[in-house]
Design a protein around this motif. Structure first.
Motif, short mmCIF file in Angstrom:
data_model
loop_
_atom_site.label_atom_id
_atom_site.label_comp_id
_atom_site.label_asym_id
_atom_site.label_seq_id
_atom_site.Cartn_x
_atom_site.Cartn_y
_atom_site.Cartn_z
N ASP A 100 29.20 57.47 51.76
CA ASP A 100 30.37 56.96 51.03
C ASP A 100 30.38 55.43 51.06
OD1 ASP A 100 32.95 57.40 49.67
OD2 ASP A 100 33.75 56.40 51.46
N PHE A 101 29.99 54.85 52.20
CA PHE A 101 29.92 53.39 52.29
C PHE A 101 28.93 52.85 51.25
CE2 PHE A 101 28.19 49.42 54.02
CZ PHE A 101 29.35 48.69 54.25
N VAL A 102 27.77 53.50 51.15
CA VAL A 102 26.76 53.06 50.17
C VAL A 102 27.30 53.26 48.75
CG1 VAL A 102 24.44 53.50 49.25
CG2 VAL A 102 24.81 53.44 51.72
N ALA A 103 28.01 54.37 48.52
CA ALA A 103 28.59 54.60 47.19
C ALA A 103 29.57 53.48 46.84
CB ALA A 103 29.30 55.96 47.15
N LYS A 104 30.36 53.04 47.83
CA LYS A 104 31.32 51.97 47.56
C LYS A 104 30.62 50.64 47.31
CE LYS A 104 35.64 53.79 49.31
NZ LYS A 104 35.26 55.21 49.21
N SER A 105 29.49 50.42 47.96
CA SER A 105 28.79 49.18 47.63
C SER A 105 28.11 49.30 46.27
CB SER A 105 27.87 48.73 48.77
OG SER A 105 26.68 49.41 48.78
N ASN A 106 27.67 50.51 45.90
CA ASN A 106 27.13 50.70 44.55
C ASN A 106 28.22 50.52 43.48
OD1 ASN A 106 24.53 51.16 45.44
ND2 ASN A 106 24.77 53.40 45.50
N ASP A 107 29.45 50.90 43.82
CA ASP A 107 30.57 50.68 42.87
C ASP A 107 30.74 49.19 42.60
OD1 ASP A 107 31.09 53.37 42.78
OD2 ASP A 107 32.84 53.30 44.11
N MET A 108 30.57 48.39 43.67
CA MET A 108 30.68 46.94 43.45
C MET A 108 29.54 46.45 42.58
SD MET A 108 30.83 43.77 46.11
CE MET A 108 30.34 42.17 45.46
N VAL A 109 28.30 46.92 42.85
CA VAL A 109 27.15 46.53 42.03
C VAL A 109 27.45 46.86 40.55
CG1 VAL A 109 24.72 47.02 41.50
CG2 VAL A 109 25.45 46.79 43.89
N ALA A 110 27.97 48.08 40.31
CA ALA A 110 28.25 48.51 38.93
C ALA A 110 29.31 47.62 38.29
CB ALA A 110 28.69 49.97 38.93
N ALA A 111 30.34 47.26 39.06
CA ALA A 111 31.42 46.42 38.52
C ALA A 111 30.89 45.03 38.16
CB ALA A 111 32.57 46.31 39.52
N VAL A 112 30.01 44.49 39.03
CA VAL A 112 29.46 43.15 38.76
C VAL A 112 28.50 43.22 37.57
CG1 VAL A 112 28.12 41.23 39.70
CG2 VAL A 112 29.73 42.45 41.18
N GLU A 113 27.72 44.33 37.49
CA GLU A 113 26.81 44.49 36.35
C GLU A 113 27.57 44.57 35.04
OE1 GLU A 113 24.35 47.81 37.48
OE2 GLU A 113 22.70 46.46 38.06
N ALA A 114 28.71 45.26 35.07
CA ALA A 114 29.49 45.46 33.85
C ALA A 114 30.26 44.21 33.44
CB ALA A 114 30.45 46.64 34.04
N ALA A 115 30.49 43.30 34.38
CA ALA A 115 31.30 42.13 34.06
C ALA A 115 30.57 41.22 33.07
CB ALA A 115 31.63 41.36 35.34
N ASP A 116 31.32 40.67 32.14
CA ASP A 116 30.76 39.79 31.12
C ASP A 116 31.37 38.40 31.32
OD1 ASP A 116 30.22 38.36 28.84
OD2 ASP A 116 30.97 39.87 27.43
N ALA A 117 30.52 37.48 31.77
CA ALA A 117 31.02 36.14 32.13
C ALA A 117 30.95 35.16 30.97
CB ALA A 117 30.22 35.61 33.32
N SER A 118 30.77 35.66 29.73
CA SER A 118 30.58 34.73 28.62
C SER A 118 31.86 34.09 28.10
CB SER A 118 29.83 35.42 27.49
OG SER A 118 30.60 36.50 27.00
N SER A 119 33.02 34.70 28.43
CA SER A 119 34.28 34.07 28.01
C SER A 119 35.33 34.33 29.07
CB SER A 119 34.75 34.66 26.67
OG SER A 119 35.33 35.94 26.88
N MET A 120 36.41 33.56 29.04
CA MET A 120 37.50 33.73 29.99
C MET A 120 38.08 35.14 29.91
SD MET A 120 38.75 31.04 31.85
CE MET A 120 40.48 30.62 31.72
N ASP A 121 38.28 35.62 28.69
CA ASP A 121 38.93 36.93 28.53
C ASP A 121 38.07 38.06 29.08
OD1 ASP A 121 41.20 35.91 27.49
OD2 ASP A 121 40.68 36.29 25.39
#
Ligand code: HEC
Length: 144
Positions: A100-121
């Motif tokens: 579960d700990f590894v799953a939670k760190s993978n959730d963070m990886v997925a959230a960072v991968e999905a984030a789009d830093a090209s605009s403020m919004d």
């Protein structure tokens, strides 16, 4: 290893982190705390842009996002050994509920991968999910 090409800035940063964890004796515990501080620093850069404390800069935001991605991927390895120290905030449940700990760190990886830093919004939307991934893990596995 990037630590072999230490620039002056990195040395100053390493020294600052060493001070922040001056009382920590166990090197593995210190290393995983330093990893979390690096995670906090990258999140801080993005958060400061969203709050208008520093100007939004897409290249700088993307660099912080990529650093965050590397660090998120490094979490399981940093915690694999059940090292301990009087100053640790790591809950023993990490090692009894390891998958579960590894799953939670993978959730963070997925959230960072999905984030789009090209605009403020788009960054604002992505940061919500990243912040939620920190909280989800800390709630179960970090003792305050
Ligand atoms: C998969 C689990 C997990 C995720 C995801 C996670 N953390 Fe942590 N974090 C921990 C644990 C466990 C500790 C306690 C480590 C210790 O004291 O040995 C910790 C400690 C910290 C610390 C304290 C470090 C110190 O000085 O001792 C900070 C700051 C931190 N996390 C920030 C973050 C931020 C910001 C995020 C999200 C962007 C995040 N963490 C995501 C598990 C996680």
């Amino acid at each position: 290893m990037k630590h072999l090409v230490l620039g002056f800035g990195t040395l100053v940063m390493a020294a600052t982190m060493a001070m922040a964890h001056g009382g920590v004796k166990d090197p593995l515990v210190k290393a995983r705390m330093d990893l979390m501080v690096e995670i906090k620093d990258s999140t801080g850069v993005l958060g400061n842009m969203l709050k208008g404390k520093i100007p939004f800069d897409a290249a700088q935001a993307e660099a912080a996002r990529l650093a965050l991605l590397d660090h998120a991927k490094a979490i399981p390895a940093a915690f694999e050994v059940q090292a301990t120290d009087p100053k640790t905030e790591a809950a023993p449940a990490i090692w009894t509920d390891w998958d579960d700990f590894v799953a939670k760190s993978n959730d963070m990886v997925a959230a960072v991968e999905a984030a789009d830093a090209s605009s403020m919004d788009s960054l604002r939307a992505g940061m919500g999910a990243i912040g939620a991934s920190c909280k989800a893990c800390h709630k179960s596995y970090r003792i305050d």
